[in-house]
Design a protein around this motif. Structure first.
Motif, PDB file in Angstrom:
ATOM      1  N   PRO A 286       0.810  -1.224   0.000  1.00  0.00           N
ATOM      2  CA  PRO A 286       0.000   0.000   0.000  1.00  0.00           C
ATOM      3  C   PRO A 286       0.840   1.269   0.000  1.00  0.00           C
ATOM      4  CG  PRO A 286       0.002  -1.007   2.178  1.00  0.00           C
ATOM      5  CD  PRO A 286       0.662  -1.982   1.252  1.00  0.00           C
ATOM      6  N   TYR A 287       2.065   1.172   0.509  1.00  0.00           N
ATOM      7  CA  TYR A 287       2.943   2.341   0.544  1.00  0.00           C
ATOM      8  C   TYR A 287       3.479   2.660  -0.848  1.00  0.00           C
ATOM      9  CZ  TYR A 287       2.884   1.290   5.538  1.00  0.00           C
ATOM     10  OH  TYR A 287       2.485   1.027   6.821  1.00  0.00           O
ATOM     11  N   MET A 288       3.950   1.632  -1.563  1.00  0.00           N
ATOM     12  CA  MET A 288       4.443   1.835  -2.917  1.00  0.00           C
ATOM     13  C   MET A 288       3.346   2.383  -3.823  1.00  0.00           C
ATOM     14  SD  MET A 288       7.674   1.024  -3.624  1.00  0.00           S
ATOM     15  CE  MET A 288       9.056   0.177  -2.842  1.00  0.00           C
ATOM     16  N   LYS A 289       2.115   1.950  -3.562  1.00  0.00           N
ATOM     17  CA  LYS A 289       1.001   2.345  -4.426  1.00  0.00           C
ATOM     18  C   LYS A 289       0.524   3.769  -4.152  1.00  0.00           C
ATOM     19  CE  LYS A 289       1.284  -1.348  -6.645  1.00  0.00           C
ATOM     20  NZ  LYS A 289       2.655  -1.906  -6.743  1.00  0.00           N
ATOM     21  N   LYS A 290       1.115   4.441  -3.183  1.00  0.00           N
ATOM     22  CA  LYS A 290       0.798   5.859  -2.967  1.00  0.00           C
ATOM     23  C   LYS A 290       1.430   6.737  -4.059  1.00  0.00           C
ATOM     24  CE  LYS A 290       0.001   5.783   2.030  1.00  0.00           C
ATOM     25  NZ  LYS A 290      -1.395   6.288   1.940  1.00  0.00           N
ATOM     26  N   ILE A 291       2.428   6.186  -4.727  1.00  0.00           N
ATOM     27  CA  ILE A 291       3.086   6.929  -5.796  1.00  0.00           C
ATOM     28  C   ILE A 291       2.321   6.717  -7.103  1.00  0.00           C
ATOM     29  CG2 ILE A 291       5.253   7.329  -7.018  1.00  0.00           C
ATOM     30  CD1 ILE A 291       5.407   7.822  -3.983  1.00  0.00           C
ATOM     31  N   ASN A 292       1.973   7.802  -7.773  1.00  0.00           N
ATOM     32  CA  ASN A 292       1.318   7.690  -9.073  1.00  0.00           C
ATOM     33  C   ASN A 292       1.796   8.805  -9.991  1.00  0.00           C
ATOM     34  OD1 ASN A 292      -0.319  10.059  -8.574  1.00  0.00           O
ATOM     35  ND2 ASN A 292      -1.689   8.775  -7.344  1.00  0.00           N
ATOM     36  N   LEU A 293       1.381   8.750 -11.241  1.00  0.00           N
ATOM     37  CA  LEU A 293       1.873   9.699 -12.242  1.00  0.00           C
ATOM     38  C   LEU A 293       1.501  11.145 -11.913  1.00  0.00           C
ATOM     39  CD1 LEU A 293       1.170   7.673 -15.512  1.00  0.00           C
ATOM     40  CD2 LEU A 293       3.408   8.137 -14.500  1.00  0.00           C
ATOM     41  N   LYS A 294       0.297  11.365 -11.411  1.00  0.00           N
ATOM     42  CA  LYS A 294      -0.119  12.731 -11.084  1.00  0.00           C
ATOM     43  C   LYS A 294       0.766  13.324  -9.988  1.00  0.00           C
ATOM     44  CE  LYS A 294      -4.996  12.550 -12.448  1.00  0.00           C
ATOM     45  NZ  LYS A 294      -6.408  12.671 -11.980  1.00  0.00           N
ATOM     46  N   LYS A 295       1.097  12.513  -8.993  1.00  0.00           N
ATOM     47  CA  LYS A 295       1.954  12.994  -7.902  1.00  0.00           C
ATOM     48  C   LYS A 295       3.379  13.231  -8.382  1.00  0.00           C
ATOM     49  CE  LYS A 295      -0.791  10.769  -4.272  1.00  0.00           C
ATOM     50  NZ  LYS A 295      -0.828   9.716  -3.236  1.00  0.00           N
ATOM     51  N   ILE A 296       3.843  12.393  -9.294  1.00  0.00           N
ATOM     52  CA  ILE A 296       5.182  12.585  -9.861  1.00  0.00           C
ATOM     53  C   ILE A 296       5.227  13.900 -10.640  1.00  0.00           C
ATOM     54  CG2 ILE A 296       6.885  11.686 -11.504  1.00  0.00           C
ATOM     55  CD1 ILE A 296       5.788   8.857 -10.832  1.00  0.00           C
ATOM     56  N   LEU A 297       4.188  14.157 -11.427  1.00  0.00           N
ATOM     57  CA  LEU A 297       4.124  15.394 -12.208  1.00  0.00           C
ATOM     58  C   LEU A 297       4.085  16.614 -11.294  1.00  0.00           C
ATOM     59  CD1 LEU A 297       3.882  16.858 -14.901  1.00  0.00           C
ATOM     60  CD2 LEU A 297       1.397  16.497 -14.797  1.00  0.00           C
ATOM     61  N   ASN A 298       3.285  16.550 -10.258  1.00  0.00           N
ATOM     62  CA  ASN A 298       3.202  17.663  -9.310  1.00  0.00           C
ATOM     63  C   ASN A 298       4.551  17.905  -8.638  1.00  0.00           C
ATOM     64  OD1 ASN A 298       1.731  19.620  -7.561  1.00  0.00           O
ATOM     65  ND2 ASN A 298       2.269  18.158  -5.966  1.00  0.00           N
ATOM     66  N   LEU A 300       7.482  17.252  -9.875  1.00  0.00           N
ATOM     67  CA  LEU A 300       8.386  17.849 -10.856  1.00  0.00           C
ATOM     68  C   LEU A 300       8.074  19.319 -11.096  1.00  0.00           C
ATOM     69  CD1 LEU A 300       8.799  15.173 -13.684  1.00  0.00           C
ATOM     70  CD2 LEU A 300      10.650  16.369 -12.538  1.00  0.00           C
ATOM     71  N   GLU A 301       6.800  19.618 -11.283  1.00  0.00           N
ATOM     72  CA  GLU A 301       6.396  20.983 -11.622  1.00  0.00           C
ATOM     73  C   GLU A 301       6.610  21.952 -10.463  1.00  0.00           C
ATOM     74  OE1 GLU A 301       2.959  20.713 -15.017  1.00  0.00           O
ATOM     75  OE2 GLU A 301       2.324  20.327 -12.952  1.00  0.00           O
ATOM     76  N   ASN A 302       6.249  21.520  -9.257  1.00  0.00           N
ATOM     77  CA  ASN A 302       6.249  22.420  -8.099  1.00  0.00           C
ATOM     78  C   ASN A 302       7.385  22.161  -7.111  1.00  0.00           C
ATOM     79  OD1 ASN A 302       3.741  23.700  -8.937  1.00  0.00           O
ATOM     80  ND2 ASN A 302       2.776  21.751  -8.397  1.00  0.00           N
ATOM     81  N   GLU A 303       8.160  21.107  -7.364  1.00  0.00           N
ATOM     82  CA  GLU A 303       9.277  20.724  -6.488  1.00  0.00           C
ATOM     83  C   GLU A 303       8.828  20.611  -5.033  1.00  0.00           C
ATOM     84  OE1 GLU A 303      12.914  22.827  -7.217  1.00  0.00           O
ATOM     85  OE2 GLU A 303      12.638  22.790  -9.396  1.00  0.00           O
ATOM     86  N   THR A 304       7.752  19.851  -4.855  1.00  0.00           N
ATOM     87  CA  THR A 304       7.191  19.605  -3.526  1.00  0.00           C
ATOM     88  C   THR A 304       7.801  18.356  -2.902  1.00  0.00           C
ATOM     89  OG1 THR A 304       5.380  18.385  -4.598  1.00  0.00           O
ATOM     90  CG2 THR A 304       4.974  20.679  -4.060  1.00  0.00           C
ATOM     91  N   ASN A 305       7.648  18.234  -1.600  1.00  0.00           N
ATOM     92  CA  ASN A 305       8.078  17.042  -0.852  1.00  0.00           C
ATOM     93  C   ASN A 305       9.579  16.764  -0.966  1.00  0.00           C
ATOM     94  OD1 ASN A 305       5.376  16.679  -0.168  1.00  0.00           O
ATOM     95  ND2 ASN A 305       5.005  15.184  -1.784  1.00  0.00           N
ATOM     96  N   GLU A 306      10.350  17.797  -0.734  1.00  0.00           N
ATOM     97  CA  GLU A 306      11.804  17.613  -0.737  1.00  0.00           C
ATOM     98  C   GLU A 306      12.250  16.935   0.553  1.00  0.00           C
ATOM     99  OE1 GLU A 306      16.026  20.108  -1.131  1.00  0.00           O
ATOM    100  OE2 GLU A 306      14.105  21.173  -1.275  1.00  0.00           O
ATOM    101  N   ILE A 307      13.193  16.023   0.441  1.00  0.00           N
ATOM    102  CA  ILE A 307      13.755  15.328   1.597  1.00  0.00           C
ATOM    103  C   ILE A 307      14.804  16.226   2.250  1.00  0.00           C
ATOM    104  CG2 ILE A 307      15.069  13.318   2.384  1.00  0.00           C
ATOM    105  CD1 ILE A 307      12.225  12.640   1.458  1.00  0.00           C
ATOM    106  N   ILE A 308      14.569  16.556   3.510  1.00  0.00           N
ATOM    107  CA  ILE A 308      15.489  17.417   4.258  1.00  0.00           C
ATOM    108  C   ILE A 308      16.067  16.632   5.439  1.00  0.00           C
ATOM    109  CG2 ILE A 308      15.760  19.569   5.538  1.00  0.00           C
ATOM    110  CD1 ILE A 308      15.042  20.027   2.625  1.00  0.00           C
TER     111      ILE A 308
END
Length: 329
Positions: A286-298, A300-308
């Motif tokens: 269920p964790y791997m399946k949280k990743i999808n194309l729409k979230k990947i695009l978002n 990339l476009e907005n540079e959200t969810n950076e690992i700090i």
């Protein structure tokens, strides 16, 4: 008109490969997202790393590198990209950040966790080290950066035995997967002090189920992951890491096979081995399946969810990961 007859270049060839696993109705949604993602990542000098458990449209559609945990860590360290999008779970994104702290690393969904990683904390490791002073700690790469910071050397299922034996000691603390620890203990003379963590995907399988599948499918080859319970491994024809399972199918080309692991990995391996017949497991992560194309695009476009990560954690945790990559498979 079918999807394959439409002018979908450059996604048409991708769909031909994975059409068995992705319905046409879904592909009509996926195709424009894939084109946009592949365009933007070039413009932003970004690279997409995907774990083998990602869905076929991600694994075959937008990933620049598709691999297991160890290979992804190595590729992260080698990339010349400015930005890394990790299509996997949180500990993988953290590991990528450890391997190249100067780069920006993103995870499309911060809730993409891991039952193994969540089973232990850095404080737990500190207590174990107090209980067993002087005993080196080997941590599975499926752990948080805090755990890695308290670890002598990391490992993957591909090199766990090799890592343990490389320490040249008679006893190690091995964290956190109890079944991988059991597998290592059976393949080395080193005494293993283990933890009670498990993978919610692999622990669901049973040896009885494997025996039933073998009885119903004469000649089938059952390939298990070391995170599976001991009775599953005993009932299987081969036990190996994610990369080991893939290599087994690629090199031996069995007529019929079952990979005792996550569902999407079977789809991805089948797409690369069309002459092999696959009996599918039904255990999705269920964790791997949280990743999808729409979230990947978002992402990339907005540079959200950076690992700090703070510099102290990076410095301590990086050493254990680098040591793992130096040992290799």
């Amino acid at each position: 008109m079918s999807v394959q007859q439409q002018n979908l270049s450059p996604t048409q060839e991708i769909y031909k490969k994975i059409s068995k696993f992705v319905p046409e109705a879904e592909w009509k949604i996926h195709a424009p997202l894939i084109e946009k993602i592949n365009k933007i990542k070039k413009e932003k000098n970004a690279i997409i790393l995907a774990h083998n458990y990602q869905t076929p449209e991600i694994y075959h559609g937008v990933a620049d590198i598709s691999a297991d945990s160890l290979a992804l860590a190595v590729e992260a360290s080698k990339t010349k990209a400015d930005k890394i999008i990790m299509c996997g779970v949180h500990f993988m994104a953290e590991t990528a950040k450890l391997m190249c702290p100067e780069k920006k690393v993103f995870l499309p969904d911060m809730q993409a966790g891991c039952s193994l990683s969540n089973s232990i904390t850095g404080e737990d490791v500190k207590l174990l080290k107090q209980k067993f002073p002087g005993v080196p700690v080997v941590s599975y790469v499926n752990t948080s950066a805090d755990v890695k910071a308290e670890t002598d050397v990391c490992c993957t299922s591909a090199n766990a035995v090799k890592v343990v034996e490389s320490l040249n000691v008679d006893k190690v603390i091995f964290l956190p997967d109890q079944y991988l620890a059991d597998y290592v203990a059976k393949n080395t003379k080193v005494k293993i002090i283990s933890w009670k963590g498990t993978c919610i995907v692999h622990e669901q399988f049973t040896g009885k189920e494997i025996e039933e599948i073998k009885a119903e499918n004469p000649g089938i080859k059952i390939i298990a992951h070391p995170e599976c319970p001991p009775d599953v491994i005993a009932a299987s024809d081969f036990a190996g890491s994610t990369s080991g399972m893939i290599d087994y199918v690629k090199n031996k080309q069995p007529k019929k096979v079952m990979l005792v692991t996550e569902c999407s990995m079977s789809d991805n391996v089948e797409a690369d081995n069309p002459n092999v017949s696959f009996i599918k497991p039904c255990n999705l992560c269920p964790y791997m399946k949280k990743i999808n194309l729409k979230k990947i695009l978002n992402c990339l476009e907005n540079e959200t969810n950076e690992i700090i990560l703070d510099s102290k954690t990076i410095e301590a945790a990086r050493k254990s990961v680098i040591r793992m990559t130096e040992i290799g498979r």
